[in-house]
Design a protein around this motif. Structure first.
Motif, PDB file in Angstrom:
ATOM      1  N   GLN A 150       0.839  -1.210   0.000  1.00  0.00           N
ATOM      2  CA  GLN A 150       0.000   0.000   0.000  1.00  0.00           C
ATOM      3  C   GLN A 150       0.869   1.254   0.000  1.00  0.00           C
ATOM      4  O   GLN A 150       0.563   2.247  -0.688  1.00  0.00           O
ATOM      5  N   ASP A 151       1.964   1.228   0.764  1.00  0.00           N
ATOM      6  CA  ASP A 151       2.890   2.367   0.767  1.00  0.00           C
ATOM      7  C   ASP A 151       3.467   2.600  -0.625  1.00  0.00           C
ATOM      8  O   ASP A 151       3.595   3.747  -1.083  1.00  0.00           O
ATOM      9  N   ILE A 152       3.848   1.511  -1.282  1.00  0.00           N
ATOM     10  CA  ILE A 152       4.440   1.614  -2.617  1.00  0.00           C
ATOM     11  C   ILE A 152       3.405   2.145  -3.608  1.00  0.00           C
ATOM     12  O   ILE A 152       3.713   2.988  -4.470  1.00  0.00           O
ATOM     13  N   ARG A 153       2.182   1.664  -3.506  1.00  0.00           N
ATOM     14  CA  ARG A 153       1.114   2.151  -4.382  1.00  0.00           C
ATOM     15  C   ARG A 153       0.915   3.658  -4.209  1.00  0.00           C
ATOM     16  O   ARG A 153       0.790   4.403  -5.194  1.00  0.00           O
ATOM     17  N   LEU A 154       0.897   4.091  -2.973  1.00  0.00           N
ATOM     18  CA  LEU A 154       0.694   5.512  -2.714  1.00  0.00           C
ATOM     19  C   LEU A 154       1.880   6.331  -3.210  1.00  0.00           C
ATOM     20  O   LEU A 154       1.719   7.427  -3.766  1.00  0.00           O
ATOM     21  N   GLU A 162      -9.684   7.075  -1.220  1.00  0.00           N
ATOM     22  CA  GLU A 162      -9.806   6.681   0.184  1.00  0.00           C
ATOM     23  C   GLU A 162      -8.432   6.413   0.791  1.00  0.00           C
ATOM     24  O   GLU A 162      -8.166   6.787   1.944  1.00  0.00           O
ATOM     25  N   LEU A 163      -7.524   5.767   0.026  1.00  0.00           N
ATOM     26  CA  LEU A 163      -6.170   5.515   0.520  1.00  0.00           C
ATOM     27  C   LEU A 163      -5.447   6.828   0.793  1.00  0.00           C
ATOM     28  O   LEU A 163      -4.806   6.992   1.841  1.00  0.00           O
ATOM     29  N   VAL A 164      -5.553   7.777  -0.129  1.00  0.00           N
ATOM     30  CA  VAL A 164      -4.901   9.067   0.046  1.00  0.00           C
ATOM     31  C   VAL A 164      -5.483   9.808   1.246  1.00  0.00           C
ATOM     32  O   VAL A 164      -4.756  10.401   2.052  1.00  0.00           O
ATOM     33  N   ARG A 165      -6.782   9.768   1.379  1.00  0.00           N
ATOM     34  CA  ARG A 165      -7.422  10.445   2.516  1.00  0.00           C
ATOM     35  C   ARG A 165      -6.983   9.831   3.837  1.00  0.00           C
ATOM     36  O   ARG A 165      -6.663  10.535   4.802  1.00  0.00           O
ATOM     37  N   ARG A 166      -6.919   8.493   3.875  1.00  0.00           N
ATOM     38  CA  ARG A 166      -6.572   7.798   5.121  1.00  0.00           C
ATOM     39  C   ARG A 166      -5.098   7.950   5.476  1.00  0.00           C
ATOM     40  O   ARG A 166      -4.744   8.148   6.633  1.00  0.00           O
ATOM     41  N   ARG A 167      -4.228   7.869   4.464  1.00  0.00           N
ATOM     42  CA  ARG A 167      -2.789   7.905   4.731  1.00  0.00           C
ATOM     43  C   ARG A 167      -2.213   9.313   4.755  1.00  0.00           C
ATOM     44  O   ARG A 167      -1.229   9.562   5.443  1.00  0.00           O
ATOM     45  N   ARG A 168      -2.762  10.210   3.977  1.00  0.00           N
ATOM     46  CA  ARG A 168      -2.208  11.561   3.883  1.00  0.00           C
ATOM     47  C   ARG A 168      -3.107  12.637   4.461  1.00  0.00           C
ATOM     48  O   ARG A 168      -2.673  13.753   4.727  1.00  0.00           O
ATOM     49  N   GLY A 169      -4.388  12.330   4.626  1.00  0.00           N
ATOM     50  CA  GLY A 169      -5.308  13.307   5.170  1.00  0.00           C
ATOM     51  C   GLY A 169      -5.635  14.425   4.211  1.00  0.00           C
ATOM     52  O   GLY A 169      -6.040  15.518   4.640  1.00  0.00           O
ATOM     53  N   VAL A 170      -5.470  14.175   2.879  1.00  0.00           N
ATOM     54  CA  VAL A 170      -5.768  15.187   1.872  1.00  0.00           C
ATOM     55  C   VAL A 170      -6.544  14.549   0.732  1.00  0.00           C
ATOM     56  O   VAL A 170      -6.726  13.338   0.677  1.00  0.00           O
ATOM     57  N   THR A 171      -6.996  15.373  -0.203  1.00  0.00           N
ATOM     58  CA  THR A 171      -7.686  14.884  -1.383  1.00  0.00           C
ATOM     59  C   THR A 171      -6.667  14.566  -2.484  1.00  0.00           C
ATOM     60  O   THR A 171      -5.510  15.011  -2.423  1.00  0.00           O
ATOM     61  N   LEU A 172      -7.116  13.844  -3.508  1.00  0.00           N
ATOM     62  CA  LEU A 172      -6.248  13.584  -4.658  1.00  0.00           C
ATOM     63  C   LEU A 172      -5.808  14.899  -5.319  1.00  0.00           C
ATOM     64  O   LEU A 172      -4.647  15.052  -5.724  1.00  0.00           O
ATOM     65  N   GLU A 173      -6.743  15.834  -5.396  1.00  0.00           N
ATOM     66  CA  GLU A 173      -6.432  17.105  -6.032  1.00  0.00           C
ATOM     67  C   GLU A 173      -5.346  17.868  -5.259  1.00  0.00           C
ATOM     68  O   GLU A 173      -4.436  18.447  -5.855  1.00  0.00           O
ATOM     69  N   ALA A 174      -5.471  17.836  -3.950  1.00  0.00           N
ATOM     70  CA  ALA A 174      -4.469  18.529  -3.129  1.00  0.00           C
ATOM     71  C   ALA A 174      -3.111  17.849  -3.269  1.00  0.00           C
ATOM     72  O   ALA A 174      -2.065  18.514  -3.314  1.00  0.00           O
ATOM     73  N   LEU A 175      -3.113  16.518  -3.350  1.00  0.00           N
ATOM     74  CA  LEU A 175      -1.855  15.790  -3.507  1.00  0.00           C
ATOM     75  C   LEU A 175      -1.226  16.103  -4.862  1.00  0.00           C
ATOM     76  O   LEU A 175      -0.008  16.293  -4.973  1.00  0.00           O
TER      77      LEU A 175
END
Length: 317
Positions: free
Chosen positions: A266-270, A301-314
């Motif tokens: 999951q870390d690698i995917r992110l 959902e992975l980005v929100r859970r692991r980073r606490g941001v949206t895809l757009e923000a990332l």
């Protein structure tokens, strides 16, 4: 609060300075309430040289007053885990371990940041407790100190008068924590004056490839996982391809990385998704497919859970 900051040759310049600057700002902003902290920089002798060659005047540890409230260990400015361990085992630095041990014996609080946490662990004062260190030192720390419950995704861990902070600039968070023990309002004021943001986690900065280098099996597994991100086969296939049992793969991942092989994938995917978001114009759905998800919803959902941001923000970050 009487604070002793221990410094050795090779002390990380910015980490040491961050602690001194935050505590100095707190004293200056304490609104006439007197000096909040009294800081003594302690060394083996009367001076030390930082990692970048600056000379610091120090009070010899043999002359340190016995009534300090807190002993702080900043990082040493080395580039590899092996250099950190070598510095910690250097007989010239035995006084740091003795200082930590004697402070713990008298109930004096201890704090360390980044590689400084190794000195506390080596002294045995973190055994059975939670702690953190810089994310890239996590595998080496776990291997050397299995009695410490390492939470290396955390920026700051405080337990039983032992406070540890993560990567180099987490010295700022550690210094703010010290101020916070005296005044929450003052800590907030200092943060505002110095434009210090909130960094509750190191996870967003950790590089899976760097972590995997700590162990040959994990290095091979990380390469295998990246080669199969789009359509990942069962974990048993990875173990077979690497010439080990699934149990060995799982045990090694837990020991080295502090997580399961699936969590590491999951870390690698992110990590890969973040790279694609920032370097391509691919749609979210296309990127999700490339890292092994059926649609962008799962990736969001992975980005929100692991980073606490949206895809757009990332993508825009």
């Amino acid at each position: 609060m009487r604070i002793a900051v221990a410094a050795i040759d090779g002390t990380f310049d910015s980490g040491f300075a961050a602690i001194m600057d935050v505590l100095g700002a707190a004293n200056a902003l304490s609104a006439g309430d007197g000096q909040l902290t009294s800081v003594t920089v302690v060394g083996a002798g009367t001076e030390v040289r930082t990692g970048n060659g600056l000379v610091l005047t120090t009070v010899p540890v043999t002359e340190l007053e016995s009534d300090v409230d807190l002993v702080v260990l900043p990082a040493v400015g080395f580039r590899t885990p092996e250099q950190v361990v070598a510095a910690m085992r250097d007989p010239a630095h035995a006084w740091v371990l003795d200082l930590a041990t004697s402070a713990a014996a008298t109930g004096t609080a201890l704090a360390a940041a980044c590689s400084g946490a190794f000195f506390l662990a080596e002294a045995g004062v973190l055994d059975g407790r939670r702690a953190t260190t810089s994310w890239w030192l996590g595998p080496a720390f776990r291997q050397r100190y299995p009695s410490v419950e390492l939470e290396d995704s955390r920026t700051l861990v405080d337990e039983d008068h032992r406070t540890t902070a993560g990567a180099a600039f987490a010295h700022i968070d550690l210094a703010l924590w010290i101020v916070r023990q005296r005044s929450l309002d003052l800590a907030d004021l200092v943060a505002r004056y110095l434009l210090i943001g909130d960094r509750p986690s190191q996870a967003a900065f950790a590089l899976p490839t760097q972590l995997a280098r700590a162990d040959p099996l994990m290095t091979a597994f990380e390469r295998w996982a990246r080669a199969h991100l789009a359509d990942p086969p069962p974990l048993t296939h990875a173990a077979r391809a690497l010439g080990v049992s699934t149990r060995t793969l799982q045990r090694t991942a837990q020991t080295v990385l502090g997580k399961s092989p699936l969590d590491f994938i999951q870390d690698i995917r992110l990590d890969e998704a973040t790279h694609l978001l920032r370097t391509t114009t691919l749609s979210a759905d296309a990127i999700a497919g490339r890292v092994g998800y059926r649609n962008a919803g799962t990736l969001r959902e992975l980005v929100r859970r692991r980073r606490g941001v949206t895809l757009e923000a990332l993508r825009n970050g």
